[in-house]
Design a protein around this motif. Structure first.
Motif, PDB file in Angstrom:
ATOM      1  N   ILE A  67      -4.035  -1.639  49.348  1.00 35.52           N
ATOM      2  CA  ILE A  67      -4.690  -2.851  48.862  1.00 35.52           C
ATOM      3  C   ILE A  67      -5.749  -2.556  47.807  1.00 35.52           C
ATOM      4  O   ILE A  67      -5.765  -3.157  46.739  1.00 35.52           O
ATOM      5  CB  ILE A  67      -5.291  -3.648  50.038  1.00 35.52           C
ATOM      6  CG1 ILE A  67      -4.164  -4.122  50.953  1.00 35.52           C
ATOM      7  CG2 ILE A  67      -6.130  -4.816  49.551  1.00 35.52           C
ATOM      8  CD1 ILE A  67      -4.606  -4.780  52.227  1.00 35.52           C
ATOM      9  N   SER A  68      -6.630  -1.590  48.076  1.00 37.72           N
ATOM     10  CA  SER A  68      -7.748  -1.334  47.163  1.00 37.72           C
ATOM     11  C   SER A  68      -7.373  -0.422  46.002  1.00 37.72           C
ATOM     12  O   SER A  68      -8.025  -0.448  44.961  1.00 37.72           O
ATOM     13  CB  SER A  68      -8.916  -0.704  47.929  1.00 37.72           C
ATOM     14  OG  SER A  68      -8.569   0.596  48.371  1.00 37.72           O
ATOM     15  N   GLY A  69      -6.361   0.411  46.188  1.00 40.30           N
ATOM     16  CA  GLY A  69      -5.991   1.353  45.140  1.00 40.30           C
ATOM     17  C   GLY A  69      -6.925   2.558  45.061  1.00 40.30           C
ATOM     18  O   GLY A  69      -6.791   3.383  44.173  1.00 40.30           O
ATOM     19  N   THR A  70      -7.874   2.644  45.978  1.00 43.43           N
ATOM     20  CA  THR A  70      -8.782   3.790  45.975  1.00 43.43           C
ATOM     21  C   THR A  70      -8.089   5.012  46.588  1.00 43.43           C
ATOM     22  O   THR A  70      -7.175   4.884  47.392  1.00 43.43           O
ATOM     23  CB  THR A  70     -10.079   3.501  46.758  1.00 43.43           C
ATOM     24  OG1 THR A  70      -9.735   3.173  48.103  1.00 43.43           O
ATOM     25  CG2 THR A  70     -10.855   2.360  46.128  1.00 43.43           C
ATOM     26  N   THR A  71      -8.565   6.167  46.181  1.00 42.49           N
ATOM     27  CA  THR A  71      -7.996   7.406  46.690  1.00 42.49           C
ATOM     28  C   THR A  71      -8.695   7.800  47.980  1.00 42.49           C
ATOM     29  O   THR A  71      -9.919   7.788  48.055  1.00 42.49           O
ATOM     30  CB  THR A  71      -8.161   8.539  45.656  1.00 42.49           C
ATOM     31  OG1 THR A  71      -7.513   8.131  44.447  1.00 42.49           O
ATOM     32  CG2 THR A  71      -7.551   9.830  46.145  1.00 42.49           C
ATOM     33  N   VAL A  95      -9.964  18.276  50.592  1.00 44.63           N
ATOM     34  CA  VAL A  95      -9.184  18.514  49.377  1.00 44.63           C
ATOM     35  C   VAL A  95     -10.120  18.370  48.180  1.00 44.63           C
ATOM     36  O   VAL A  95     -10.925  17.431  48.114  1.00 44.63           O
ATOM     37  CB  VAL A  95      -7.997  17.525  49.300  1.00 44.63           C
ATOM     38  CG1 VAL A  95      -7.391  17.479  47.906  1.00 44.63           C
ATOM     39  CG2 VAL A  95      -6.947  17.888  50.327  1.00 44.63           C
ATOM     40  N   THR A  96     -10.021  19.303  47.229  1.00 46.68           N
ATOM     41  CA  THR A  96     -10.928  19.299  46.073  1.00 46.68           C
ATOM     42  C   THR A  96     -10.372  18.564  44.862  1.00 46.68           C
ATOM     43  O   THR A  96     -11.116  18.236  43.952  1.00 46.68           O
ATOM     44  CB  THR A  96     -11.268  20.737  45.653  1.00 46.68           C
ATOM     45  OG1 THR A  96     -10.053  21.422  45.315  1.00 46.68           O
ATOM     46  CG2 THR A  96     -11.994  21.474  46.767  1.00 46.68           C
ATOM     47  N   ASN A  97      -9.063  18.324  44.835  1.00 47.88           N
ATOM     48  CA  ASN A  97      -8.460  17.628  43.699  1.00 47.88           C
ATOM     49  C   ASN A  97      -7.827  16.323  44.188  1.00 47.88           C
ATOM     50  O   ASN A  97      -6.764  16.324  44.782  1.00 47.88           O
ATOM     51  CB  ASN A  97      -7.424  18.521  43.007  1.00 47.88           C
ATOM     52  CG  ASN A  97      -6.334  19.004  43.945  1.00 47.88           C
ATOM     53  OD1 ASN A  97      -6.595  19.393  45.074  1.00 47.88           O
ATOM     54  ND2 ASN A  97      -5.098  18.974  43.470  1.00 47.88           N
ATOM     55  N   ASP A  98      -8.504  15.220  43.939  1.00 52.19           N
ATOM     56  CA  ASP A  98      -8.050  13.930  44.486  1.00 52.19           C
ATOM     57  C   ASP A  98      -6.762  13.404  43.841  1.00 52.19           C
ATOM     58  O   ASP A  98      -6.155  12.484  44.359  1.00 52.19           O
ATOM     59  CB  ASP A  98      -9.160  12.890  44.426  1.00 52.19           C
ATOM     60  CG  ASP A  98      -9.616  12.559  43.021  1.00 52.19           C
ATOM     61  OD1 ASP A  98      -9.127  13.170  42.059  1.00 52.19           O
ATOM     62  OD2 ASP A  98     -10.493  11.683  42.899  1.00 52.19           O
ATOM     63  N   ASP A  99      -6.320  13.997  42.736  1.00 53.32           N
ATOM     64  CA  ASP A  99      -5.081  13.515  42.110  1.00 53.32           C
ATOM     65  C   ASP A  99      -3.843  13.800  42.955  1.00 53.32           C
ATOM     66  O   ASP A  99      -2.784  13.204  42.742  1.00 53.32           O
ATOM     67  CB  ASP A  99      -4.909  14.107  40.702  1.00 53.32           C
ATOM     68  CG  ASP A  99      -4.887  15.628  40.692  1.00 53.32           C
ATOM     69  OD1 ASP A  99      -5.495  16.256  41.586  1.00 53.32           O
ATOM     70  OD2 ASP A  99      -4.269  16.203  39.772  1.00 53.32           O
ATOM     71  N   CYS A 100      -3.952  14.674  43.961  1.00 54.97           N
ATOM     72  CA  CYS A 100      -2.810  14.974  44.831  1.00 54.97           C
ATOM     73  C   CYS A 100      -2.774  14.053  46.051  1.00 54.97           C
ATOM     74  O   CYS A 100      -1.811  14.059  46.811  1.00 54.97           O
ATOM     75  CB  CYS A 100      -2.877  16.420  45.308  1.00 54.97           C
ATOM     76  SG  CYS A 100      -4.084  16.683  46.619  1.00 54.97           S
ATOM     77  N   ALA A 101      -3.814  13.252  46.227  1.00 51.81           N
ATOM     78  CA  ALA A 101      -3.971  12.445  47.438  1.00 51.81           C
ATOM     79  C   ALA A 101      -3.402  11.040  47.268  1.00 51.81           C
ATOM     80  O   ALA A 101      -3.320  10.516  46.156  1.00 51.81           O
ATOM     81  CB  ALA A 101      -5.448  12.359  47.801  1.00 51.81           C
TER      82      ALA A 101
END
Length: 172
Positions: A47-51, A36-42
């Motif tokens: 716990i970490s809040g990372t995408t 996926v090229t747009n991480d805002d959809c993921a």
């Protein structure tokens, strides 16, 4: 797993050639990888809040042309851009092809990435001939893109090339 398109629009032919290897691989496999090229959809991890960027690979059906050459086709756009996680539409893109040749218990890995596709359409991966010795010992070996690293040592190379398929009968 993303949903596959019923009719992908961009098909490519990949050719994998081995040059300078004194024998052929016992077996070989290849995969095309997408992300996926747009991480805002993921989704984000709890716990970490990372995408966590969604990615996947598709097995390529290799056809052995001869002992040192394989071909396969792959789609540049096999997945539907959809809202998979309730956060907006995810856009999928081709990232790379990975090839693995097996000799004894040794794995020789060559790669071709999307930059290679948009540039020359070719990636060269070099390996020291000595890595073929005593293949009874397990070892995973990644190809090196710069042959000068090996100096005067004998090498073999795996070329991975890709070109867009045409609509003629040879490339369907």
């Amino acid at each position: 797993m993303p949903h596959e398109k019923p009719s992908p629009a961009r098909r490519y032919i990949v050719t994998i050639s081995i040059d300078g290897m004194p024998s052929s691989f016992d077996s070989a496999s290849a995969r095309a990888f997408y992300q996926v090229t747009n991480d805002d959809c993921a989704p984000t991890m709890a716990i970490s809040g990372t995408t966590e960027i969604p990615n996947t690979g598709l097995e390529l059906h290799l056809t052995k042309v001869n002992g040192n050459r394989y071909t396969a086709t792959f789609d540049l756009d096999p997945f539907l851009d959809e809202d998979y996680f309730g956060k907006g539409v995810c856009h999928w893109a081709f990232t790379s092809i990975g090839f693995t040749g097996i000799k004894g218990r040794r794995s020789f890995m060559a790669s071709f990435n999307s930059d290679d596709l948009s540039g020359s359409g070719k990636a060269e991966n070099y390996f020291a001939q000595g890595t073929l010795d005593d293949a009874t010992k397990p070892l995973k070996i990644a190809g090196i893109k710069n042959s000068s690293i090996f100096g005067s040592n004998k090498t073999f190379k795996i070329d991975v090339t890709a070109k867009e398929a045409t609509n003629d009968n040879d490339n369907r």
